[in-house]
Design a protein around this motif. Structure first.
Motif, PDB file in Angstrom:
ATOM      1  N   THR A 103       0.809  -1.226   0.000  1.00 13.68           N
ATOM      2  CA  THR A 103       0.000   0.000   0.000  1.00 13.68           C
ATOM      3  C   THR A 103       0.837   1.269   0.000  1.00 13.68           C
ATOM      4  N   THR A 104       2.130   1.140   0.229  1.00 13.25           N
ATOM      5  CA  THR A 104       2.981   2.322   0.187  1.00 13.25           C
ATOM      6  C   THR A 104       3.851   2.247  -1.056  1.00 13.25           C
ATOM      7  N   ALA A 105       3.970   3.370  -1.733  1.00 17.96           N
ATOM      8  CA  ALA A 105       4.775   3.418  -2.943  1.00 17.96           C
ATOM      9  C   ALA A 105       6.249   3.567  -2.581  1.00 17.96           C
ATOM     10  N   PRO A 106       7.112   2.929  -3.355  1.00 17.99           N
ATOM     11  CA  PRO A 106       8.534   3.135  -3.108  1.00 17.99           C
ATOM     12  C   PRO A 106       8.908   4.578  -3.454  1.00 17.99           C
ATOM     13  N   ASP A 107       9.944   5.072  -2.818  1.00 15.61           N
ATOM     14  CA  ASP A 107      10.400   6.442  -3.059  1.00 15.61           C
ATOM     15  C   ASP A 107      11.235   6.440  -4.336  1.00 15.61           C
ATOM     16  N   LEU A 108      10.573   6.711  -5.473  1.00 16.36           N
ATOM     17  CA  LEU A 108      11.245   6.621  -6.761  1.00 16.36           C
ATOM     18  C   LEU A 108      11.699   7.955  -7.313  1.00 16.36           C
ATOM     19  N   PHE A 109      11.059   9.010  -6.907  1.00 16.40           N
ATOM     20  CA  PHE A 109      11.305  10.300  -7.536  1.00 16.40           C
ATOM     21  C   PHE A 109      12.051  11.249  -6.614  1.00 16.40           C
ATOM     22  N   PRO A 110      12.937  12.038  -7.213  1.00 21.23           N
ATOM     23  CA  PRO A 110      13.548  13.106  -6.426  1.00 21.23           C
ATOM     24  C   PRO A 110      12.508  14.183  -6.127  1.00 21.23           C
ATOM     25  N   THR A 111      12.877  15.133  -5.295  1.00 20.93           N
ATOM     26  CA  THR A 111      11.962  16.236  -4.992  1.00 20.93           C
ATOM     27  C   THR A 111      11.785  17.112  -6.228  1.00 20.93           C
ATOM     28  N   VAL A 112      10.804  17.998  -6.164  1.00 21.20           N
ATOM     29  CA  VAL A 112      10.561  18.926  -7.269  1.00 21.20           C
ATOM     30  C   VAL A 112      11.817  19.746  -7.550  1.00 21.20           C
ATOM     31  N   GLY A 113      12.429  20.288  -6.509  1.00 19.54           N
ATOM     32  CA  GLY A 113      13.646  21.077  -6.690  1.00 19.54           C
ATOM     33  C   GLY A 113      14.774  20.275  -7.319  1.00 19.54           C
ATOM     34  N   GLU A 114      14.931  19.035  -6.875  1.00 17.96           N
ATOM     35  CA  GLU A 114      15.979  18.174  -7.438  1.00 17.96           C
ATOM     36  C   GLU A 114      15.708  17.853  -8.902  1.00 17.96           C
ATOM     37  N   MET A 115      14.438  17.614  -9.245  1.00 22.34           N
ATOM     38  CA  MET A 115      14.118  17.343 -10.655  1.00 22.34           C
ATOM     39  C   MET A 115      14.378  18.571 -11.523  1.00 22.34           C
ATOM     40  N   LEU A 116      14.026  19.750 -11.014  1.00 23.61           N
ATOM     41  CA  LEU A 116      14.288  20.975 -11.780  1.00 23.61           C
ATOM     42  C   LEU A 116      15.787  21.142 -12.034  1.00 23.61           C
ATOM     43  N   LYS A 117      16.613  20.880 -11.025  1.00 21.45           N
ATOM     44  CA  LYS A 117      18.067  20.970 -11.209  1.00 21.45           C
ATOM     45  C   LYS A 117      18.557  19.926 -12.204  1.00 21.45           C
ATOM     46  N   ALA A 118      18.002  18.726 -12.110  1.00 22.29           N
ATOM     47  CA  ALA A 118      18.462  17.639 -12.969  1.00 22.29           C
ATOM     48  C   ALA A 118      18.139  17.869 -14.447  1.00 22.29           C
ATOM     49  N   ILE A 119      17.012  18.514 -14.744  1.00 21.55           N
ATOM     50  CA  ILE A 119      16.645  18.720 -16.150  1.00 21.55           C
ATOM     51  C   ILE A 119      17.333  19.938 -16.756  1.00 21.55           C
ATOM     52  N   ASP A 120      17.875  20.817 -15.906  1.00 23.02           N
ATOM     53  CA  ASP A 120      18.538  22.021 -16.399  1.00 23.02           C
ATOM     54  C   ASP A 120      19.747  21.626 -17.245  1.00 23.02           C
ATOM     55  N   GLY A 121      19.784  22.087 -18.470  1.00 27.20           N
ATOM     56  CA  GLY A 121      20.867  21.757 -19.389  1.00 27.20           C
ATOM     57  C   GLY A 121      20.640  20.479 -20.170  1.00 27.20           C
ATOM     58  N   LYS A 122      19.585  19.742 -19.832  1.00 24.64           N
ATOM     59  CA  LYS A 122      19.295  18.489 -20.539  1.00 24.64           C
ATOM     60  C   LYS A 122      17.990  18.572 -21.336  1.00 24.64           C
ATOM     61  N   ALA A 123      16.975  19.161 -20.743  1.00 22.14           N
ATOM     62  CA  ALA A 123      15.683  19.337 -21.418  1.00 22.14           C
ATOM     63  C   ALA A 123      15.734  20.659 -22.196  1.00 22.14           C
ATOM     64  N   PRO A 124      14.817  20.853 -23.134  1.00 19.90           N
ATOM     65  CA  PRO A 124      14.789  22.121 -23.867  1.00 19.90           C
ATOM     66  C   PRO A 124      14.712  23.313 -22.908  1.00 19.90           C
ATOM     67  N   ALA A 125      15.554  24.303 -23.148  1.00 14.40           N
ATOM     68  CA  ALA A 125      15.650  25.459 -22.253  1.00 14.40           C
ATOM     69  C   ALA A 125      14.315  26.167 -22.025  1.00 14.40           C
ATOM     70  N   PRO A 126      13.479  26.377 -23.063  1.00 16.41           N
ATOM     71  CA  PRO A 126      12.197  27.048 -22.794  1.00 16.41           C
ATOM     72  C   PRO A 126      11.295  26.255 -21.844  1.00 16.41           C
ATOM     73  N   LEU A 127      11.341  24.942 -21.921  1.00 14.63           N
ATOM     74  CA  LEU A 127      10.541  24.110 -21.027  1.00 14.63           C
ATOM     75  C   LEU A 127      11.067  24.207 -19.592  1.00 14.63           C
ATOM     76  N   VAL A 128      12.376  24.124 -19.431  1.00 19.48           N
ATOM     77  CA  VAL A 128      12.974  24.237 -18.098  1.00 19.48           C
ATOM     78  C   VAL A 128      12.648  25.602 -17.504  1.00 19.48           C
ATOM     79  N   ARG A 129      12.777  26.650 -18.313  1.00 19.37           N
ATOM     80  CA  ARG A 129      12.481  28.004 -17.840  1.00 19.37           C
ATOM     81  C   ARG A 129      11.019  28.118 -17.420  1.00 19.37           C
ATOM     82  N   ALA A 130      10.101  27.592 -18.231  1.00 18.27           N
ATOM     83  CA  ALA A 130       8.676  27.669 -17.904  1.00 18.27           C
ATOM     84  C   ALA A 130       8.365  26.914 -16.614  1.00 18.27           C
ATOM     85  N   LEU A 131       8.917  25.718 -16.464  1.00 13.66           N
ATOM     86  CA  LEU A 131       8.676  24.939 -15.243  1.00 13.66           C
ATOM     87  C   LEU A 131       9.257  25.642 -14.018  1.00 13.66           C
ATOM     88  N   SER A 132      10.446  26.191 -14.153  1.00 13.58           N
ATOM     89  CA  SER A 132      11.087  26.880 -13.032  1.00 13.58           C
ATOM     90  C   SER A 132      10.345  28.161 -12.667  1.00 13.58           C
TER      91      SER A 132
END
Length: 174
Positions: A103-132
């Motif tokens: 009934t409990t999900a494994p902890d698979l995902f980083p925090t929102v802040g960690e995901m934002l840092k991780a996608i910076d420089g990897k995902a399209p810049a306009p998308l990263v900017r919009a999400l941030s």
């Protein structure tokens, strides 16, 4: 201050957008790996949330619509993270079956802040900017609406400004 698009106009435009998106989603897409599959599933969920937000506004359930904005945002961020920044190991953990009775999900995902840092420089810049930028501008309000805090109580008691609802649909469609 930029004037808001009247709510009725925003609803009509969102209806047209959702119909167009449905046509594109109906086309078959070839998925070649788990990363693409998960990103696709989450992207479809983002669109489902957008449609639900629209329907909730139409049905005059704005508090629930506003609460879904954070859920939609996090699904989009996770889709972006999985597609551009997650390790192969993390992707494989996300597709592992969930044993019966768990009934409990494994902890698979980083925090929102960690995901934002991780996608910076990897995902399209306009998308990263919009999400941030959206997180920076709206995180407090998203938390309030998601957790039934002061903004939700005040809006539910006194009514929500049509401009807020119009802007919510616009952001959701973004």
């Amino acid at each position: 201050m930029t004037p808001f698009v009247p709510l009725e106009e925003m609803i009509e435009g969102a209806d047209r957008l959702h119909a167009e998106l449905a046509g594109h989603l109906a086309a078959e897409h070839v998925v070649t790996d788990h990363r693409q599959d998960l990103a696709s599933v989450l992207s479809t969920l983002v669109i489902e949330h957008a449609h639900a937000i629209l329907l909730l506004v139409i049905e005059e359930k704005p508090s629930s619509a506003l609460a879904l904005v954070r859920v939609q945002y996090e699904a989009l961020l996770r889709a972006t993270w999985i597609n551009f920044a997650a390790s192969d190991h993390a992707v494989e953990k996300c597709v592992a079956p969930i044993p019966p009775g768990v009934t409990t999900a494994p902890d698979l995902f980083p925090t929102v802040g960690e995901m934002l840092k991780a996608i910076d420089g990897k995902a399209p810049a306009p998308l990263v900017r919009a999400l941030s930028e959206f997180k920076a501008a709206a995180w407090g309000a998203m938390n309030s609406f998601t957790h039934g805090l002061l903004r939700t109580m005040a809006g539910h008691r006194n009514g929500y400004h049509p401009g807020l609802l119009s802007q919510t649909i616009q952001n959701s469609n973004g």
